[in-house]
Write a protein that holds these residues in place. Structure first.
Motif, PDB file in Angstrom:
ATOM      1  N   VAL A  94       0.837  -1.203   0.000  1.00 33.07           N
ATOM      2  CA  VAL A  94       0.000   0.000   0.000  1.00 33.07           C
ATOM      3  C   VAL A  94       0.870   1.250   0.000  1.00 33.07           C
ATOM      4  O   VAL A  94       0.672   2.172  -0.795  1.00 33.07           O
ATOM      5  N   SER A  95       1.893   1.272   0.895  1.00 28.41           N
ATOM      6  CA  SER A  95       2.714   2.482   0.966  1.00 28.41           C
ATOM      7  C   SER A  95       3.575   2.634  -0.288  1.00 28.41           C
ATOM      8  O   SER A  95       3.745   3.744  -0.793  1.00 28.41           O
ATOM      9  N   PHE A 117       1.148   3.921  -3.025  1.00 23.82           N
ATOM     10  CA  PHE A 117       0.696   5.292  -2.807  1.00 23.82           C
ATOM     11  C   PHE A 117       1.818   6.288  -3.011  1.00 23.82           C
ATOM     12  O   PHE A 117       1.583   7.412  -3.448  1.00 23.82           O
ATOM     13  N   ARG A 118       3.061   5.887  -2.689  1.00 22.85           N
ATOM     14  CA  ARG A 118       4.182   6.806  -2.876  1.00 22.85           C
ATOM     15  C   ARG A 118       4.345   7.152  -4.358  1.00 22.85           C
ATOM     16  O   ARG A 118       4.405   8.320  -4.736  1.00 22.85           O
ATOM     17  N   TYR A 132       2.121   6.670  -6.795  1.00 20.84           N
ATOM     18  CA  TYR A 132       0.896   7.292  -7.307  1.00 20.84           C
ATOM     19  C   TYR A 132       0.838   8.771  -6.934  1.00 20.84           C
ATOM     20  O   TYR A 132       0.575   9.628  -7.791  1.00 20.84           O
ATOM     21  N   GLY A 133       1.132   9.088  -5.659  1.00 17.95           N
ATOM     22  CA  GLY A 133       1.053  10.477  -5.215  1.00 17.95           C
ATOM     23  C   GLY A 133       2.041  11.359  -5.938  1.00 17.95           C
ATOM     24  O   GLY A 133       1.717  12.479  -6.347  1.00 17.95           O
ATOM     25  N   ASN A 134       3.254  10.855  -6.136  1.00 21.78           N
ATOM     26  CA  ASN A 134       4.259  11.670  -6.808  1.00 21.78           C
ATOM     27  C   ASN A 134       3.884  11.932  -8.254  1.00 21.78           C
ATOM     28  O   ASN A 134       3.974  13.069  -8.734  1.00 21.78           O
ATOM     29  N   LEU A 165       0.896  11.713  -9.659  1.00 26.12           N
ATOM     30  CA  LEU A 165      -0.335  12.495  -9.763  1.00 26.12           C
ATOM     31  C   LEU A 165      -0.077  13.965  -9.469  1.00 26.12           C
ATOM     32  O   LEU A 165      -0.640  14.845 -10.131  1.00 26.12           O
ATOM     33  N   SER A 166       0.803  14.256  -8.460  1.00 27.38           N
ATOM     34  CA  SER A 166       1.063  15.668  -8.159  1.00 27.38           C
ATOM     35  C   SER A 166       1.762  16.336  -9.338  1.00 27.38           C
ATOM     36  O   SER A 166       1.444  17.482  -9.683  1.00 27.38           O
ATOM     37  N   ILE A 192      -0.899  17.004 -11.929  1.00 29.72           N
ATOM     38  CA  ILE A 192      -1.779  18.122 -11.583  1.00 29.72           C
ATOM     39  C   ILE A 192      -1.075  19.448 -11.858  1.00 29.72           C
ATOM     40  O   ILE A 192      -1.656  20.377 -12.439  1.00 29.72           O
ATOM     41  N   HIS A 245      11.846   8.063  -9.253  1.00 29.31           N
ATOM     42  CA  HIS A 245      10.861   7.196  -8.623  1.00 29.31           C
ATOM     43  C   HIS A 245      10.934   5.769  -9.114  1.00 29.31           C
ATOM     44  O   HIS A 245      10.654   4.844  -8.351  1.00 29.31           O
ATOM     45  N   ILE A 279       3.527  12.355   1.284  1.00 32.52           N
ATOM     46  CA  ILE A 279       2.702  11.902   0.160  1.00 32.52           C
ATOM     47  C   ILE A 279       1.293  11.578   0.640  1.00 32.52           C
ATOM     48  O   ILE A 279       0.314  11.879  -0.041  1.00 32.52           O
ATOM     49  N   TYR A 280       1.185  10.987   1.852  1.00 32.62           N
ATOM     50  CA  TYR A 280      -0.148  10.691   2.360  1.00 32.62           C
ATOM     51  C   TYR A 280      -0.939  11.977   2.572  1.00 32.62           C
ATOM     52  O   TYR A 280      -2.132  12.043   2.254  1.00 32.62           O
TER      53      TYR A 280
END
Lengths: 229, 90
Positions: A161-162, A165-166, A168-170, A172-173, A176, A209, B66-67
Protein backbone atom coordinates in the motif's frame (compact mmCIF):
# COMPACT_ATOMS: atom_id res chain seq x y z
CA UNK A 1 -12.25 22.81 -17.20
CA UNK A 2 -9.34 20.94 -15.66
CA UNK A 3 -9.75 17.24 -16.38
CA UNK A 4 -7.79 15.00 -14.02
CA UNK A 5 -10.00 11.94 -13.72
CA UNK A 6 -9.54 8.59 -15.47
CA UNK A 7 -12.11 8.49 -18.28
CA UNK A 8 -13.71 5.36 -19.66
CA UNK A 9 -12.99 4.75 -23.34
CA UNK A 10 -15.36 1.86 -24.05
CA UNK A 11 -17.12 -0.95 -22.28
CA UNK A 12 -17.82 -4.54 -23.25
CA UNK A 13 -19.39 -7.50 -21.53
CA UNK A 14 -17.74 -10.83 -20.73
CA UNK A 15 -19.96 -13.54 -19.16
CA UNK A 16 -22.31 -10.92 -17.77
CA UNK A 17 -19.54 -8.79 -16.24
CA UNK A 18 -18.97 -5.28 -17.50
CA UNK A 19 -15.30 -4.75 -18.43
CA UNK A 20 -14.23 -1.12 -18.52
CA UNK A 21 -11.39 -0.20 -20.85
CA UNK A 22 -10.22 3.07 -19.31
CA UNK A 23 -7.73 5.61 -20.56
CA UNK A 24 -5.16 4.08 -18.19
CA UNK A 25 -5.40 0.71 -19.93
CA UNK A 26 -5.16 2.20 -23.42
CA UNK A 27 -2.14 4.29 -22.36
CA UNK A 28 -0.51 1.23 -20.80
CA UNK A 29 -0.89 -0.53 -24.16
CA UNK A 30 0.74 2.44 -25.89
CA UNK A 31 3.66 2.44 -23.43
CA UNK A 32 4.03 -1.34 -23.71
CA UNK A 33 4.01 -1.14 -27.52
CA UNK A 34 6.70 1.55 -27.44
CA UNK A 35 8.86 -0.52 -25.07
CA UNK A 36 8.42 -3.70 -27.14
CA UNK A 37 9.25 -1.81 -30.33
CA UNK A 38 12.37 -0.42 -28.65
CA UNK A 39 13.41 -3.89 -27.48
CA UNK A 40 12.86 -5.42 -30.94
CA UNK A 41 14.79 -2.56 -32.54
CA UNK A 42 17.68 -2.97 -30.11
CA UNK A 43 17.73 -6.72 -30.81
CA UNK A 44 17.73 -6.12 -34.55
CA UNK A 45 20.56 -3.59 -34.31
CA UNK A 46 22.69 -5.94 -32.21
CA UNK A 47 22.24 -8.88 -34.55
CA UNK A 48 24.60 -11.70 -33.63
CA UNK A 49 26.02 -11.03 -30.12
CA UNK A 50 29.78 -10.67 -30.08
CA UNK A 51 32.22 -11.55 -27.30
CA UNK A 52 33.63 -8.01 -27.31
CA UNK A 53 30.55 -5.76 -27.19
CA UNK A 54 30.36 -2.69 -29.41
CA UNK A 55 27.82 0.06 -29.95
CA UNK A 56 24.25 -0.92 -29.12
CA UNK A 57 25.24 -4.20 -27.46
CA UNK A 58 27.52 -2.22 -25.16
CA UNK A 59 24.70 0.13 -24.10
CA UNK A 60 22.24 -2.72 -23.47
CA UNK A 61 24.79 -4.75 -21.51
CA UNK A 62 25.66 -1.70 -19.41
CA UNK A 63 21.97 -1.10 -18.60
CA UNK A 64 21.29 -4.74 -17.71
CA UNK A 65 24.38 -5.07 -15.53
CA UNK A 66 23.63 -1.75 -13.81
CA UNK A 67 20.17 -3.00 -12.78
CA UNK A 68 21.59 -6.39 -11.77
CA UNK A 69 24.21 -4.68 -9.62
CA UNK A 70 21.59 -2.38 -8.06
CA UNK A 71 19.33 -5.29 -7.14
CA UNK A 72 22.29 -7.43 -6.02
CA UNK A 73 23.48 -4.64 -3.75
CA UNK A 74 20.06 -4.09 -2.16
CA UNK A 75 18.73 -7.67 -1.97
CA UNK A 76 21.93 -9.71 -1.75
CA UNK A 77 24.08 -11.33 -4.44
CA UNK A 78 22.11 -14.59 -4.71
CA UNK A 79 18.93 -12.62 -5.54
CA UNK A 80 20.51 -10.56 -8.31
CA UNK A 81 18.62 -12.66 -10.91
CA UNK A 82 15.56 -10.65 -9.84
CA UNK A 83 17.15 -7.92 -11.96
CA UNK A 84 15.06 -9.34 -14.83
CA UNK A 85 11.83 -8.38 -13.08
CA UNK A 86 13.15 -5.06 -11.82
CA UNK A 87 14.44 -4.07 -15.27
CA UNK A 88 10.89 -4.46 -16.59
CA UNK A 89 9.42 -2.53 -13.64
CA UNK A 90 12.03 0.22 -14.05
CA UNK A 91 11.34 0.47 -17.78
CA UNK A 92 7.56 0.63 -17.45
CA UNK A 93 7.57 3.19 -14.60
CA UNK A 94 10.14 5.36 -16.35
CA UNK A 95 8.55 5.09 -19.79
CA UNK A 96 5.04 5.76 -18.54
CA UNK A 97 6.09 8.99 -16.81
CA UNK A 98 8.26 10.09 -19.75
CA UNK A 99 5.19 9.52 -21.95
CA UNK A 100 3.67 12.53 -20.19
CA UNK A 101 5.93 14.74 -22.30
CA UNK A 102 4.14 13.74 -25.51
CA UNK A 103 0.75 14.14 -23.85
CA UNK A 104 -0.05 10.57 -22.85
CA UNK A 105 -1.64 10.56 -19.42
CA UNK A 106 0.81 8.48 -17.34
CA UNK A 107 -0.68 5.05 -16.53
CA UNK A 108 1.08 5.30 -13.15
CA UNK A 109 -1.18 8.28 -12.28
CA UNK A 110 -3.86 5.65 -11.60
CA UNK A 111 -3.72 3.76 -8.32
CA UNK A 112 -4.67 0.50 -10.05
CA UNK A 113 -1.41 0.45 -12.04
CA UNK A 114 0.87 1.28 -9.13
CA UNK A 115 -0.91 -1.20 -6.89
CA UNK A 116 -0.46 -3.92 -9.50
CA UNK A 117 3.29 -3.20 -9.59
CA UNK A 118 3.50 -3.09 -5.79
CA UNK A 119 1.51 -6.32 -5.53
CA UNK A 120 4.19 -7.97 -7.64
CA UNK A 121 6.71 -6.85 -5.03
CA UNK A 122 4.46 -8.20 -2.26
CA UNK A 123 4.19 -11.59 -3.95
CA UNK A 124 7.96 -11.70 -4.48
CA UNK A 125 8.59 -10.82 -0.80
CA UNK A 126 6.44 -13.76 0.37
CA UNK A 127 7.75 -16.18 -2.28
CA UNK A 128 11.44 -15.38 -1.65
CA UNK A 129 10.94 -15.46 2.11
CA UNK A 130 9.36 -18.93 1.98
CA UNK A 131 11.83 -20.20 -0.64
CA UNK A 132 15.00 -19.12 1.16
CA UNK A 133 13.92 -19.46 4.81
CA UNK A 134 11.01 -21.89 4.69
CA UNK A 135 9.12 -22.33 7.93
CA UNK A 136 11.42 -19.93 9.75
CA UNK A 137 10.03 -17.11 7.56
CA UNK A 138 6.45 -18.00 8.50
CA UNK A 139 7.53 -18.33 12.12
CA UNK A 140 8.90 -14.78 12.03
CA UNK A 141 5.28 -13.55 11.98
CA UNK A 142 4.67 -14.83 15.51
CA UNK A 143 7.93 -13.46 16.87
CA UNK A 144 8.72 -12.27 19.47
CA UNK A 145 5.23 -13.16 20.72
CA UNK A 146 2.14 -14.74 19.05
CA UNK A 147 0.10 -11.83 20.43
CA UNK A 148 1.84 -9.62 17.86
CA UNK A 149 0.60 -11.69 14.88
CA UNK A 150 -2.11 -9.19 13.77
CA UNK A 151 0.38 -6.32 14.08
CA UNK A 152 2.94 -8.18 11.94
CA UNK A 153 0.30 -9.00 9.33
CA UNK A 154 -0.80 -5.35 9.14
CA UNK A 155 2.83 -4.28 8.79
CA UNK A 156 3.27 -6.78 5.95
CA UNK A 157 0.12 -5.60 4.16
CA UNK A 158 1.11 -1.95 4.60
CA UNK A 159 4.18 -2.42 2.40
CA UNK A 160 2.48 -2.71 -1.02
CA UNK A 161 0.00 0.00 0.00
CA UNK A 162 2.71 2.48 0.97
CA UNK A 163 4.86 1.58 -2.08
CA UNK A 164 1.96 2.10 -4.47
CA UNK A 165 0.70 5.29 -2.81
CA UNK A 166 4.18 6.81 -2.88
CA UNK A 167 4.53 6.34 -6.64
CA UNK A 168 0.90 7.29 -7.31
CA UNK A 169 1.05 10.48 -5.22
CA UNK A 170 4.26 11.67 -6.81
CA UNK A 171 3.13 11.05 -10.39
CA UNK A 172 -0.33 12.49 -9.76
CA UNK A 173 1.06 15.67 -8.16
CA UNK A 174 3.34 16.19 -11.18
CA UNK A 175 0.38 15.62 -13.51
CA UNK A 176 -1.78 18.12 -11.58
CA UNK A 177 0.93 20.79 -11.69
CA UNK A 178 1.51 20.30 -15.43
CA UNK A 179 -2.24 20.35 -16.14
CA UNK A 180 -2.62 23.57 -14.14
CA UNK A 181 0.24 25.16 -16.07
CA UNK A 182 -1.29 24.21 -19.41
CA UNK A 183 -4.86 25.16 -18.49
CA UNK A 184 -4.53 28.19 -16.26
CA UNK A 185 -1.23 29.93 -16.95
CA UNK A 186 -1.35 33.14 -19.00
CA UNK A 187 -0.56 32.69 -22.65
CA UNK A 188 2.98 34.13 -22.48
CA UNK A 189 3.89 31.69 -19.70
CA UNK A 190 3.00 28.68 -21.87
CA UNK A 191 5.98 29.21 -24.17
CA UNK A 192 9.22 27.69 -22.90
CA UNK A 193 8.21 27.43 -19.24
CA UNK A 194 6.46 24.02 -19.57
CA UNK A 195 9.57 22.57 -21.21
CA UNK A 196 11.66 23.34 -18.11
CA UNK A 197 8.96 21.96 -15.83
CA UNK A 198 8.66 18.83 -18.00
CA UNK A 199 12.36 18.18 -17.48
CA UNK A 200 11.87 18.29 -13.71
CA UNK A 201 8.43 16.70 -13.26
CA UNK A 202 8.75 14.07 -16.00
CA UNK A 203 12.39 13.23 -16.69
CA UNK A 204 13.82 13.77 -13.18
CA UNK A 205 10.95 12.31 -11.16
CA UNK A 206 10.58 9.42 -13.63
CA UNK A 207 14.11 8.17 -13.13
CA UNK A 208 14.11 8.99 -9.39
CA UNK A 209 10.86 7.20 -8.62
CA UNK A 210 11.60 4.21 -10.81
CA UNK A 211 14.92 3.96 -8.91
CA UNK A 212 13.27 4.35 -5.49
CA UNK A 213 10.54 1.82 -6.30
CA UNK A 214 13.10 -0.76 -7.42
CA UNK A 215 15.56 -0.21 -4.59
CA UNK A 216 12.84 -0.28 -1.88
CA UNK A 217 11.28 -3.44 -3.34
CA UNK A 218 14.68 -5.10 -3.61
CA UNK A 219 15.62 -4.26 -0.04
CA UNK A 220 12.23 -5.52 1.25
CA UNK A 221 12.80 -8.79 -0.62
CA UNK A 222 16.37 -8.96 0.69
CA UNK A 223 15.23 -8.48 4.28
CA UNK A 224 12.57 -11.20 3.91
CA UNK A 225 15.00 -13.68 2.32
CA UNK A 226 17.92 -13.23 4.74
CA UNK A 227 18.20 -14.68 8.23
CA UNK A 228 18.34 -11.90 10.83
CA UNK A 229 21.77 -11.77 12.43
CA UNK B 1 -25.11 30.43 3.96
CA UNK B 2 -25.57 27.63 1.49
CA UNK B 3 -24.46 24.40 3.24
CA UNK B 4 -22.75 23.17 0.05
CA UNK B 5 -20.58 26.31 0.02
CA UNK B 6 -19.78 25.67 3.69
CA UNK B 7 -18.69 22.11 2.86
CA UNK B 8 -16.45 23.37 0.05
CA UNK B 9 -14.86 26.06 2.25
CA UNK B 10 -14.23 23.51 5.00
CA UNK B 11 -12.76 21.10 2.44
CA UNK B 12 -10.27 23.69 1.22
CA UNK B 13 -9.29 24.55 4.81
CA UNK B 14 -8.83 20.84 5.54
CA UNK B 15 -6.66 20.44 2.44
CA UNK B 16 -4.41 23.26 3.67
CA UNK B 17 -4.13 21.58 7.07
CA UNK B 18 -3.33 18.24 5.41
CA UNK B 19 -0.52 19.86 3.45
CA UNK B 20 1.07 21.37 6.58
CA UNK B 21 2.89 18.08 7.23
CA UNK B 22 5.09 19.05 4.29
CA UNK B 23 7.03 21.27 6.72
CA UNK B 24 8.03 18.39 8.98
CA UNK B 25 8.61 16.06 6.02
CA UNK B 26 11.00 18.55 4.44
CA UNK B 27 12.73 19.07 7.77
CA UNK B 28 13.26 15.33 8.21
CA UNK B 29 14.45 14.89 4.63
CA UNK B 30 16.95 17.73 5.06
CA UNK B 31 18.32 16.01 8.17
CA UNK B 32 18.77 12.80 6.16
CA UNK B 33 20.52 14.64 3.33
CA UNK B 34 22.85 16.46 5.73
CA UNK B 35 23.80 13.24 7.49
CA UNK B 36 24.44 11.50 4.16
CA UNK B 37 26.60 14.36 2.84
CA UNK B 38 28.62 14.39 6.07
CA UNK B 39 29.18 10.64 5.83
CA UNK B 40 30.23 10.90 2.18
CA UNK B 41 32.64 13.72 3.06
CA UNK B 42 34.12 11.57 5.80
CA UNK B 43 34.29 8.36 3.78
CA UNK B 44 34.17 9.08 0.03
CA UNK B 45 34.92 5.43 -0.81
CA UNK B 46 31.59 4.35 0.76
CA UNK B 47 29.61 6.90 -1.29
CA UNK B 48 27.65 4.28 -3.28
CA UNK B 49 26.19 2.41 -0.32
CA UNK B 50 25.56 5.66 1.57
CA UNK B 51 23.66 7.03 -1.43
CA UNK B 52 21.49 3.90 -1.60
CA UNK B 53 20.70 4.11 2.11
CA UNK B 54 19.99 7.84 1.76
CA UNK B 55 17.45 7.25 -1.03
CA UNK B 56 15.70 4.54 0.96
CA UNK B 57 15.55 6.85 3.98
CA UNK B 58 14.33 9.77 1.90
CA UNK B 59 11.58 7.64 0.39
CA UNK B 60 10.52 6.45 3.85
CA UNK B 61 10.42 10.00 5.19
CA UNK B 62 8.51 11.15 2.15
CA UNK B 63 5.67 8.70 2.82
CA UNK B 64 3.89 10.92 5.34
CA UNK B 65 4.16 13.92 3.04
CA UNK B 66 2.70 11.90 0.16
CA UNK B 67 -0.15 10.69 2.36
CA UNK B 68 -0.97 14.28 3.29
CA UNK B 69 -0.92 15.23 -0.39
CA UNK B 70 -3.24 12.32 -1.27
CA UNK B 71 -5.62 13.28 1.55
CA UNK B 72 -5.68 16.84 0.22
CA UNK B 73 -6.33 15.59 -3.34
CA UNK B 74 -9.15 13.31 -2.17
CA UNK B 75 -10.71 16.13 -0.13
CA UNK B 76 -10.60 18.53 -3.07
CA UNK B 77 -11.36 16.32 -6.09
CA UNK B 78 -13.18 13.28 -4.72
CA UNK B 79 -14.82 14.63 -1.58
CA UNK B 80 -17.11 11.92 -0.16
CA UNK B 81 -19.22 14.45 1.76
CA UNK B 82 -20.59 16.26 -1.30
CA UNK B 83 -22.43 13.21 -2.78
CA UNK B 84 -23.77 12.46 0.71
CA UNK B 85 -25.03 16.04 1.03
CA UNK B 86 -26.58 16.07 -2.44
CA UNK B 87 -28.31 12.76 -1.75
CA UNK B 88 -29.47 14.11 1.62
CA UNK B 89 -31.05 17.18 0.04
CA UNK B 90 -32.90 15.11 -2.56
Amino acid sequence: MVDLSVRNVFTFEVLGFEVWITRTIVNTWIVMAALIALAVMARAVIGKPRAVPTGMQNAVEAAVSAVDKLVGGAAGERLSWLGNWFFAVFAIIGASIVGGIVGIRPPTADWATTFALAFGTFALIQAMGVRHRGMRYLKSFIEPNPVLLPLNLIGELARPVSLSFRLYGNVLSGLIIMTLIYELAPIYARIGVPAVLHVYFDLFTASLHAYIFCILSASFIGVAATEPA
Amino acid sequence: MDPLALIIIAAHAAAVVALFNGFLTTFGQSRIAVAAIESIARQPEAADSIRTAMFVGLAMAETSGIYGLLIAIVILFANPLIPIYIGFVR
